[in-house]
Structure formats: C-alpha cells, structure tokens
Design an enzyme around this catalytic site. Sequence first.
Site, mmCIF file in Angstrom:
data_model
loop_
_atom_site.group_PDB
_atom_site.id
_atom_site.type_symbol
_atom_site.label_atom_id
_atom_site.label_comp_id
_atom_site.label_asym_id
_atom_site.label_seq_id
_atom_site.Cartn_x
_atom_site.Cartn_y
_atom_site.Cartn_z
ATOM 1 N N HIS A 1 45.135 47.118 48.089
ATOM 2 C CA HIS A 1 43.722 47.173 48.534
ATOM 3 C C HIS A 1 42.761 46.757 47.410
ATOM 4 O O HIS A 1 41.603 47.166 47.407
ATOM 5 C CB HIS A 1 43.343 48.576 49.014
ATOM 6 C CG HIS A 1 44.324 49.196 49.955
ATOM 7 N ND1 HIS A 1 44.230 49.093 51.322
ATOM 8 C CD2 HIS A 1 45.469 49.894 49.721
ATOM 9 C CE1 HIS A 1 45.245 49.725 51.894
ATOM 10 N NE2 HIS A 1 46.024 50.216 50.936
ATOM 11 N N LYS B 1 27.550 30.551 31.302
ATOM 12 C CA LYS B 1 28.570 30.570 32.348
ATOM 13 C C LYS B 1 29.735 29.632 32.115
ATOM 14 O O LYS B 1 29.591 28.539 31.587
ATOM 15 C CB LYS B 1 27.935 30.246 33.712
ATOM 16 C CG LYS B 1 27.049 31.374 34.175
ATOM 17 C CD LYS B 1 26.822 31.332 35.655
ATOM 18 C CE LYS B 1 28.060 31.802 36.388
ATOM 19 N NZ LYS B 1 27.814 31.872 37.823
ATOM 20 N N GLU C 1 38.660 27.829 42.405
ATOM 21 C CA GLU C 1 37.914 27.937 43.662
ATOM 22 C C GLU C 1 38.237 26.765 44.586
ATOM 23 O O GLU C 1 38.348 26.927 45.803
ATOM 24 C CB GLU C 1 36.409 27.961 43.383
ATOM 25 C CG GLU C 1 35.964 29.200 42.631
ATOM 26 C CD GLU C 1 34.539 29.056 42.113
ATOM 27 O OE1 GLU C 1 33.612 29.298 42.888
ATOM 28 O OE2 GLU C 1 34.359 28.670 40.940
#
Length: 470
Positions: free
Chosen positions: A168, A295, A302
């Site tokens: 989970h 960043k 992705e």
Amino acid sequence: MATEKKSDGNSSENAMWGGRFASGPDAIMEEINASIDFDQKFYAQDIAGSRAHAAMLHEQGILSSADHAAIDAGLSTISLEIESGEFKFSRALEDIHMNIESRLAELIGPAAGRLHTARSRNDQVALDFRMWVRDQTDAAQVALRAFIKVLLAKAEAHADTVMPGFTHLQSAQPVTFGHHCLAYVEMMARDLSRFEDARERMNECPLGAAALAGTSFNIDRHATAKALGFREPTRNSLDSVADRDFALEFLSAASICATHLTRLAEEIVIWSTPQFGFVQLSDKFSTGSSIMPQKKNPDAAELVRGKGGRINGALIGLLTVMKGLPMTYSKDMQEDKEGVFDAADTLELCLSAMTGMVDDMTINAENMEAAAGSGFATATDLADWLVREVGIPFREAHHVTGRAVAMAESKGCELAELDLVDLQQLHEGITEAVFDVLTVQASVASRVSFGGTAPANVRSQVAAWRKRLD
Ligand code: ARG
C-alpha cells in the site's frame, strides 16, 4: 524513404488488375487504400520472401533458369535502390508488394510477371509481417537480456543495502535493495520467456497458402519455409492468411513488459524525490526546469511510465481490428501494422532508457536504511521472536507487539529504543536478546526462507540468474 504523395486520381487503370477495371481509383480511394507509406518498413522481408519463392519455383521446374536469374538479379537491384534511398515509392501502387513487383517489371520486363505464380499478396503480407515481427521478438529479447544484466549488477552491489519494503506504499517490513532489484529480474525474465514462446509459435511459414486455398502448382512449401528460417510451413491455408495472432502475441508480451517497466519507472520517480532521496538519477537521464533552478526531473522515467499506455493501446487496437472478422483475409487487416511498428520501436526505446537509467543511478544507501528503520518496520520480527523464543502463539505475539508499537509511538521512539523493563511489562518472557532482531539488518538477515530477502539469498539468486542467462 520518399513516397510520391499522390497519383493523378482516376486517370489510369491499375497495372496489376487492369483487366477488369475501366478506370483507376478515386483519389480518396487511393488515400484510404494505400499502405505503402508504412509497409515499406518491411521491404527487406518482402524481397527475401520473393527470392526464396522464386528459387523454389525454379527448383520445382515452374520457373526457367533464365527467368529465375533475371528475377533474382532484379530483386537485388531493388534492394540496393531502396537502401540507398533512390527507389521511388508510389501510392498508386498501393503497397510494398506491388511497388516492388512493378519496379521489377521495369527492370527485367515480362519475366517479372512470373514471380507471382502460386502466390498472392495475402500470403505475401502474412509472411512479410510475420518475419518482421519475428525480428522484433529477437530484438526485444536482446534488449531484455541487457536490462536484466544491469539489474543483476545492481542487485549484487546492494545485496546488503536495507530499504523499506512496502505494501500500500506504506512501510511494511525491511527488505534489501538487491532483493527489490531481483523482483524486477523475475518479471523481466518472464517477459523474455514470453517473447521466446511467442517466437516459437509464430515460426511457421505461411508462404504458399496463396490467396486462401493453396495452389494447383507443384510448390515445395517446406523448402521456402526452411530457406526463410521457419521451423515448418503452416498447415492450413485459410488460417495462414487470416490470422494475426503472432502480432497479438508480440503486442501482449510487449504490453506486459512495458507495464512492468512502468512500475519500476514509477518507483524511480518516487525514489528520486528529495522527500524520499533513495536514488539519484545521473544528469544523463534527467532534465532541468526552465524556471526552477533547483529542479532535477526524472523525465525519462516519467516517459517510460507514459509510453506504456501507447503499447497497451496498440494491443487493444489490433484486438479490436481482428475481432469479428470472417475467414479469411479482409482489408481491415491492413490496419494491423502501424500499431505494431510503433509498439516495437517504443518498447525498444523504453528498455534502452531503463537500462541506461538504472545503470547510471546512484543509490543513497543511508537514506534507504534510515527509512527502513522508521515506522516500526521490525514489528513482525518482534512478534516472530516472541513465538520462537518465548513460545507464545502468534496471535498473542501479534497482540503484545501491537502494544509495544503503541508504547513506542507514545514515547516518540522506535521499537529498538524501548527499555527492556518497559517491554517486560508487556510480556515477562522478553529478554535482552530481543534487541538482536529489532534492527533492520538483523531483520533482513533472518529472512532466509527460500525466496526471502536475506543478503545471502540475494547473492545466490544473482549467481543462479547469471548462470541461467549464459
Ligand atoms: N497491403 C495489403 C495488407 O497490408 C496486402 C494484402 C492485400 N491483399 C488483398 N487481397 N487486397 O493487408
């Protein structure tokens, strides 16, 4: 490869079946009908198939030596023309089969017309596409092996590195990062075997099924099958031209594989956040932001996660094209190619990207270990210890452990930081020795059951996989 975009509509009849036609097609008909823009991709398979067919026709006394020699030479000229980019593909000639045959007629004259004896475009396209897909299953296997090797190297280097194991996406029990990598090795190895199985089933040659019923000529289908690297010829002419399950199997193996890749990609996205800090992607496999200088984005991961959708889409697309088609060939089946072409390229790209990304990725073992130790991750170890050393039933041990977790939570500490006297209030059988199992290292080292996460297991599995892959 340049394609002449449009013919001049219905001005001229088609050279291949002109006999029955008074006019050529409407421009829109040509637009919807032509597949040359994409099926030129398998020109090499088409030419190889034609050469094998011509050699067989000659061997069987159906084609004279002179005609065979001219056809064979003409086909090799065409191959060179296509490879050098000088071949002019024409939409008016619909597809790769007719483009090549028409050029052959220009090069060698009427003898070109004998090549299509005992053959149809139906078995020709079934053959070409099957050979192309067969090559792709080979390429996928090569790429998968390379990826598995990289995963094995990471597993070996991190056999002892402890990380949280999740269910989970909540910390469940500590595991080793090596074991986590080996989970993906298992998945990728099953993917590899799916491609192997699919290849075995598709490796039957449809050439000679002709339009759908076979042929009255005395052809030797075993000879062409052998020449083209197939195990044997297909046994039923109708099935040979009607099915595309070889492409569906390729796509389903590709979809399952891509789905596996998306899961690792997702984990890499999560692991590389500053909040997790489990891994750092190399500059080679990340991008910056045009506005936020701090960043470093995991774009490749992705994109692998996203591209999985494309490959699954190709599978659903072809299943839907094939659904409900009556025997045998219908033109719907021309729609079988583009999705497969795209899926094959996409899978190869995703596998290469993941191979590079994982190979180059830095593992922050301290962060993984710190996270593994938080969240009472060794609670099950405490319960197991109570069963093993104190002799109480697991249900009771579970209850005692639950109270230990609650106690640690209220004190704001981890299980290993509780005092012995406090633990003894929960059960008088608890001794100092319990602290040996409350560390994450002890926890993972104890998981020696077959398939468990212990570093020793990881090492022996890495060795076993290396042996199996050689
Ligand atoms: N371009 C066609 C395809 O890709 C080749 C087969 C055409 N056969 C036919 N009977 N019209 O499916």
